[in-house]
Enzyme design. Structure first.
Site, PDB file in Angstrom:
ATOM      1  CB  CYS A  62      -1.757  -7.494  -0.203  1.00  0.00           C
ATOM      2  SG  CYS A  62      -3.401  -7.945  -0.751  1.00  0.00           S
ATOM      3  CB  CYS A  97      -7.788  -7.259   5.533  1.00  0.00           C
ATOM      4  SG  CYS A  97      -9.010  -7.101   6.793  1.00  0.00           S
TER       5      CYS A  97
HETATM    6  S1  SF4 Z   1      -6.177  -5.778  -2.338  1.00  0.00           S
HETATM    7 FE1  SF4 Z   1      -5.608  -3.870  -1.265  1.00  0.00          FE
HETATM    8  S2  SF4 Z   1      -3.760  -4.382  -0.131  1.00  0.00           S
HETATM    9 FE2  SF4 Z   1      -4.062  -5.982  -1.679  1.00  0.00          FE
HETATM   10  S3  SF4 Z   1      -2.838  -5.353  -3.476  1.00  0.00           S
HETATM   11 FE3  SF4 Z   1      -4.916  -4.563  -3.762  1.00  0.00          FE
HETATM   12  S4  SF4 Z   1      -4.875  -2.504  -2.895  1.00  0.00           S
HETATM   13 FE4  SF4 Z   1      -3.056  -3.564  -2.109  1.00  0.00          FE
END
Ligand code: SF4
Length: 330
Positions: free
Chosen positions: A108, A323
């Site tokens: 992410c 996302c």
């Molecule tokens: S935004 Fe969601 S996917 Fe990204 S680090 Fe935070 S919890 Fe993990």
């Protein structure tokens, strides 16, 4: 925009004023108090000065019709939100709940920024308001809201629930709770709060792995709350609410996408009121997306084992609006 002082300013006004300003803001979608001709002129001027409504934002429309927007907040920090154009023309707004995120999931981009700060309830609502105003100009409206942008919603729990109250309230946005989804790594306190709230919002759990070793590698939060514990909390949610839970599973090539893992996933979710949403990953430097054919085969295995499964379109990959790729340096 700065509406934090609104309630304070209206404190000594007759009660109907609060109702009136809520309607102006969230239903008529005014972008300047000067448009509020039902309000006395001096109040309009005061509000214009102390609670300005203009939203400072830059947007990029992508080929698939999605719109990625960066909103500048009052402290000059920036937050990203995305308008997703579904294939059936529905409009889904993906909102952020934090700037950055402390959970550092490996796949992410937001996680790589680290945590900067929580968003206030109004800053969360501002993202929805921005798109609602834009859509109004085309005689369209928002159909769904997903808390799937930057941040972990259950680590900013009070503001997220306050924002949902504003979005759901009949006097304010009036968006049905069933049209709102929270996507989370599955923190216990958040699931418990959701059960207690009796809100009919949808719960989506980011699972992304079928064993603790891999999930802890991809999502370090798993070291504090493992898959078994997570699934126990989810079970208590299903029993208490009778609502279906969505499990999100990013399809990352050669990492978590073997057909063996599909079988393991089916076993984990056996008998649960659940649906799996397989998400095409948008290639990053480290990880690659599973090929489409492979995703379909993974789905087939799940379905053969009795698990309802969908595949999510890959929205906005062209502009890093997906996302797992929201990460301005706010
Ligand atoms: S935004 Fe969601 S996917 Fe990204 S680090 Fe935070 S919890 Fe993990």
């Amino acid at each position: 925009m700065n509406i934090d002082k609104l309630r304070l300013i209206l404190e000594s006004s007759p009660k109907f004023r609060i109702k009136q300003t809520n309607k102006l803001l969230y239903q008529d979608l005014i972008s300047s108090w000067q448009e509020a001709s039902v309000l006395p002129k001096d109040l309009r001027s005061k509000l214009e000065k102390e609670c300005p409504l203009d939203i400072s934002a830059e947007s990029l429309t992508l080929k698939d019709g999605s719109v990625k927007t960066v909103i500048s907040l009052n402290d000059n920090k920036k937050v990203e939100a995305v308008l997703i154009k579904n294939s059936d023309k529905r409009n889904t707004v993906c909102v952020s709940s934090q700037i950055g995120c402390a959970l550092a999931c490996k796949f992410c981009a937001t996680g790589q920024m680290g945590f900067i700060r929580n968003l206030s309830a109004n800053e969360i609502v501002e993202q929805v308001l921005y798109f609602a105003r834009e859509l109004k100009q085309k005689n369209e409206k928002i159909d769904n809201i997903v808390f799937m942008g930057m941040g972990e919603p259950f680590l900013n729990i009070d503001n997220v629930f306050r924002a949902i109250e504003i979005l759901n309230s009949e006097d304010k946005f009036n968006i049905g709770a069933r049209k709102i989804s929270i996507s989370t790594v599955g923190l216990k306190k958040g699931i418990e709060r959701l059960i207690k709230s009796k809100l009919q919002v949808n719960l989506a759990i980011s699972l992304h792995a079928t064993n603790d070793q891999l999930r802890s590698h991809l999502m370090p939060v798993n070291k504090k709350q493992n898959i078994k514990e997570l699934l126990e909390f989810v079970d208590s949610y299903i029993v208490s609410t009778g609502r279906q839970v969505m499990f999100e599973y990013l399809m990352i090539k050669d990492v978590n996408d073997s057909l063996e893992e599909a079988k393991e996933l089916a076993k984990l979710l056996e008998g649960k009121l659940a649906v799996v949403n397989l998400i095409r990953y948008n290639d990053s430097g480290v990880f690659k997306s599973s090929p489409d054919k492979h995703i379909y085969n993974f789905k087939k295995v799940l379905e053969k084992n009795g698990i309802k499964t969908t595949i999510r379109d890959s929205f906005g990959s062209e502009g890093k609006a997906a996302c797992d790729q929201l990460a301005n340096k706010g």
